[in-house]
Enzyme design. Sequence first.
Site, mmCIF file in Angstrom:
data_model
loop_
_atom_site.group_PDB
_atom_site.id
_atom_site.type_symbol
_atom_site.label_atom_id
_atom_site.label_comp_id
_atom_site.label_asym_id
_atom_site.label_seq_id
_atom_site.Cartn_x
_atom_site.Cartn_y
_atom_site.Cartn_z
ATOM 1 N N TYR B 115 43.301 42.913 47.418
ATOM 2 C CA TYR B 115 43.807 44.284 47.496
ATOM 3 C C TYR B 115 43.593 44.855 48.892
ATOM 4 C CZ TYR B 115 44.327 44.816 42.421
ATOM 5 O OH TYR B 115 44.724 44.702 41.115
ATOM 6 N N TYR B 154 42.539 36.983 40.996
ATOM 7 C CA TYR B 154 41.372 37.214 41.855
ATOM 8 C C TYR B 154 40.088 37.186 41.032
ATOM 9 C CZ TYR B 154 42.011 42.134 40.344
ATOM 10 O OH TYR B 154 42.167 43.283 39.620
HETATM 11 FE FE LIG Z 1 43.749 44.775 39.425
#
Ligand SMILES: [Fe+3]
Lengths: 193, 245
Positions: B115, B154
């Site tokens: 992110y 992730y």
């Molecule tokens: Fe997320």
Amino acid sequence: MRLPITPSQTIGPFLAIGLPWPDGPFVVPEGTPGAITISGRVIDGADQPLSDALVETWQADPDGRFNHAGDPRGAAEPRTPGFRAFGRCATDADGRYRIVTVRPGSLPTADGSLEAPHIDVSVFARGLLDRVVTRIYFADEVAANAADPVLASIADPARRATLIAGPQPCGRAGEFRFDIRLQGAKETVFFDV
Amino acid sequence: MTADQDETVGARLEITAYQRPAGVHPPLLTPEYRSTQLRAPKQKLVRLPHLLTEVTGPTAGSQPVTALDADLTRRHAGEPLGERIIVTGRVLDSDGRPVPDTLVEIWQANAAGRYAHQVDDHPAPLDPNFDGAGRCMTDSDGRYRFITIKPGAYPWGNHLNAWRPAHIHFSLFGQAFTQRLVTQMYFPGDPLFPQDPIFNSVPDAKARQRMIATFDLDLTEPEWALGYRWDIVLRGREQTVFEER
Ligand SMILES: [Fe+3]
């Protein structure tokens, strides 16, 4: 045959990428006559602030109207210029949020009683798999609060008190304090909507 | 038949409540998802009747939405790395009615599962051409459409070797406060589903399937991008007899 609805999921820790708006906390523009602020902290069960929560507010205008077709009385243009009815503020590192708005009016209900001035609140955060919903009422609306049907549905006065915004300690007129406690002895009342 | 419909009182306020779906959303306390333990309220929720504040609500953002806001691949100097995808579908209510003119906001990781956020310390590369945020308004048919890249899976710290399945975060206003929804869209066939406590927090297996988009060759654009379809259903109104003339 009804369509089954889509489930909720947590907003996660990275909501700041997509959700904050530059003018999000301003339900009315800065400097609006009669503007008030409501601020406080979002706190977890270990008394720690939530630095990754999002607080959203929705309310009637000062005349108790909505500029929205869902209101059976019809949509009404607000008399307060720039009034958006909606506020959104992400919490900071200390769990603080702040909304700038004007006081909502009272609202009629189907059974003829009056809802006291209030603001609906949604809280989203990592660790909340669905939003939690609460309401802000105002401490100085004593008579209106006493007659409010939603407050009346909460038997315990200590629980009811978690929905009342009081004056911000050491604050100026029009500065209200509303903390949101997700757990603990003073857990905020949350609603099933 | 409704028992107490009083048609004689002209000024009577008729507020049509929204449906209260049981067993669809995840329980707030889902201990396998550790962050819920100190955050899920412990007191019983108080039933809030659907009154004027609840049957109205925000629909649009504060700023106008442009076509570019829905294309996450064209907002920087170059194109982001990753598998280019089209994500589209309709926002409906549970009566099958489209939800038009309502804001849809999304955010996601890049193709490497990272992110663009300072709190994300996953040692995967950032992409200078991808910030991961998008928004659009549904059209008169409730349709939305985004162009983006497929996000990577992730790792996260929930338990040893915990990985989030690839997902896109979605935020929807609907047409009333009661319809507000924040959720996540997943991709079909992801092998990470069985070990993910967030995906599995939804108790009903069929409901979990409703969070998974469908690959659609008809939406796929030749030589350019893969198409995924995902419809989102918000709660509709309670079944009441309505006198509308
Ligand atoms: Fe997320």
